[in-house]
Design a protein around this motif. Structure first.
Motif, PDB file in Angstrom:
ATOM      1  N   ARG A  83      -4.472  -0.382   3.781  1.00 59.69           N
ATOM      2  CA  ARG A  83      -3.597  -0.815   4.874  1.00 59.69           C
ATOM      3  C   ARG A  83      -3.197  -2.275   4.724  1.00 59.69           C
ATOM      4  O   ARG A  83      -2.107  -2.677   5.130  1.00 59.69           O
ATOM      5  CB  ARG A  83      -4.290  -0.585   6.219  1.00 59.69           C
ATOM      6  N   ASN A  84      -4.085  -3.087   4.141  1.00 54.70           N
ATOM      7  CA  ASN A  84      -3.791  -4.513   3.947  1.00 54.70           C
ATOM      8  C   ASN A  84      -2.782  -4.752   2.839  1.00 54.70           C
ATOM      9  O   ASN A  84      -2.120  -5.794   2.800  1.00 54.70           O
ATOM     10  CB  ASN A  84      -5.078  -5.282   3.630  1.00 54.70           C
ATOM     11  N   ILE A  85      -2.671  -3.807   1.913  1.00 53.34           N
ATOM     12  CA  ILE A  85      -1.793  -3.986   0.760  1.00 53.34           C
ATOM     13  C   ILE A  85      -0.333  -3.802   1.168  1.00 53.34           C
ATOM     14  O   ILE A  85       0.041  -2.780   1.730  1.00 53.34           O
ATOM     15  CB  ILE A  85      -2.168  -2.999  -0.365  1.00 53.34           C
ATOM     16  N   LYS A  86       0.457  -4.815   0.864  1.00 56.54           N
ATOM     17  CA  LYS A  86       1.883  -4.773   1.162  1.00 56.54           C
ATOM     18  C   LYS A  86       2.738  -4.627  -0.099  1.00 56.54           C
ATOM     19  O   LYS A  86       3.933  -4.340  -0.001  1.00 56.54           O
ATOM     20  CB  LYS A  86       2.299  -6.057   1.901  1.00 56.54           C
ATOM     21  N   ALA A  87       2.103  -4.871  -1.271  1.00 51.75           N
ATOM     22  CA  ALA A  87       2.871  -4.842  -2.514  1.00 51.75           C
ATOM     23  C   ALA A  87       2.009  -4.354  -3.666  1.00 51.75           C
ATOM     24  O   ALA A  87       0.792  -4.558  -3.684  1.00 51.75           O
ATOM     25  CB  ALA A  87       3.422  -6.233  -2.818  1.00 51.75           C
ATOM     26  N   VAL A  88       2.664  -3.727  -4.635  1.00 45.69           N
ATOM     27  CA  VAL A  88       2.004  -3.227  -5.844  1.00 45.69           C
ATOM     28  C   VAL A  88       2.832  -3.667  -7.041  1.00 45.69           C
ATOM     29  O   VAL A  88       4.062  -3.591  -7.020  1.00 45.69           O
ATOM     30  CB  VAL A  88       1.893  -1.688  -5.826  1.00 45.69           C
ATOM     31  N   ALA A  89       2.162  -4.132  -8.090  1.00 48.76           N
ATOM     32  CA  ALA A  89       2.861  -4.526  -9.315  1.00 48.76           C
ATOM     33  C   ALA A  89       2.057  -4.090 -10.522  1.00 48.76           C
ATOM     34  O   ALA A  89       0.830  -4.164 -10.529  1.00 48.76           O
ATOM     35  CB  ALA A  89       3.063  -6.042  -9.349  1.00 48.76           C
ATOM     36  N   GLY A  90       2.738  -3.632 -11.552  1.00 52.09           N
ATOM     37  CA  GLY A  90       2.028  -3.271 -12.774  1.00 52.09           C
ATOM     38  C   GLY A  90       2.775  -2.252 -13.610  1.00 52.09           C
ATOM     39  O   GLY A  90       3.874  -1.817 -13.276  1.00 52.09           O
ATOM     40  N   HIS A  91       2.146  -1.869 -14.737  1.00 58.88           N
ATOM     41  CA  HIS A  91       2.751  -0.913 -15.668  1.00 58.88           C
ATOM     42  C   HIS A  91       2.567   0.515 -15.159  1.00 58.88           C
ATOM     43  O   HIS A  91       1.888   1.331 -15.784  1.00 58.88           O
ATOM     44  CB  HIS A  91       2.123  -1.062 -17.055  1.00 58.88           C
ATOM     45  N   TYR A  92       3.184   0.812 -14.024  1.00 57.75           N
ATOM     46  CA  TYR A  92       3.051   2.125 -13.411  1.00 57.75           C
ATOM     47  C   TYR A  92       4.224   3.038 -13.750  1.00 57.75           C
ATOM     48  O   TYR A  92       5.345   2.575 -13.933  1.00 57.75           O
ATOM     49  CB  TYR A  92       2.992   1.994 -11.893  1.00 57.75           C
TER      50      TYR A  92
END
Length: 242
Positions: A55-64
């Motif tokens: 719930r705290n995560i607002k962003a995701v970054a990476g080799h997805y």
């Protein structure tokens, strides 16, 4: 963008994404962004996240691969990415992986061998964007790109960054380039027959790259006169920094 949305940066290897990721991270608190290096490692760790942490995560970054938003379902989401001329990307990837831990198989490969048999050398951009880890689907990749908030290209990095700032209301976006592959041949120094071989093995990526440029040009053409002036000012400031 709504605060409820999960902002996802799909980082395609060797597209300038390390520089962009550093800018992206500046826009969030450490506990608000999920960013690691290895796709398999990230998925494993993401599955171990507690509900409160998610719930705290607002962003995701990476080799997805496209589809990582499903780990946060049913939250609304938006993607952005950066693509690169496939020939330049493959050449850069080859010289980068030759010295990268875990890719010892590349160390003794020629560039030609890497193009034919190496990891991340054939239509990788299409694979990532279409969401398949095995078969690149160009139509699915294009369909997905249409839904992305911003689709940038490395060769227009500053223009891409300006569009991202506008769409996401980012703060400071000035930067210095990171993770640049050194000791590599320039595209102009690679024999033409080898360039054509890269093109052959990345025909879908070439098509997707052209489509990405079209989407970016459309977004740039929609800028107001004032925004165009701001973009030119930003480009001048960046040229002084790099």
């Amino acid at each position: 963008m709504s605060e409820d949305h999960l902002d996802i940066f799909m980082h395609v290897p060797k597209t300038g994404g390390t520089t962009l990721s550093a800018i992206f991270r500046k826009q969030y608190k450490p506990i608000e962004i999920f960013d690691h290096d290895s796709f398999q490692y990230k998925v494993m760790k993401m599955d171990q996240l507690k509900a409160e942490e998610k719930r705290n995560i607002k962003a995701v970054a990476g080799h997805y691969f496209y589809g990582i938003h499903q780990k946060f379902s049913p939250r609304p989401f938006n993607y952005f990415t950066m693509l690169r001329d496939p020939v330049d990307r493959v050449i850069s990837s080859y010289y980068f992986l030759k010295d990268y831990p875990g890719y010892e198989m590349v160390k003794d490969m020629t560039l030609e061998e890497f193009v034919v048999n190496g990891p991340e050398a054939s239509n990788l951009q299409t694979l990532l964007v279409c969401g398949s880890q095995k078969i690149p689907d160009i139509e699915k990749a294009k369909e997905n790109l249409k839904t992305f908030t911003v689709v940038g290209v490395t060769e227009l990095f500053n223009e891409t960054l300006f569009c991202l700032k506008k769409e996401y209301s980012w703060g400071d976006i000035h930067y210095t380039r990171k993770n640049i592959t050194k000791n590599r041949l320039a595209k102009e120094e690679v024999p033409l027959d080898l360039i054509n071989l890269i093109r052959k093995y990345n025909a879908l990526d070439l098509e997707l790259y052209d489509y990405a440029k079209k989407l970016l040009y459309e977004k740039l053409q929609s800028l107001t006169v004032d925004e165009q002036k701001q973009l030119e000012k930003f480009k001048l400031e960046q040229s002084a920094l790099n």
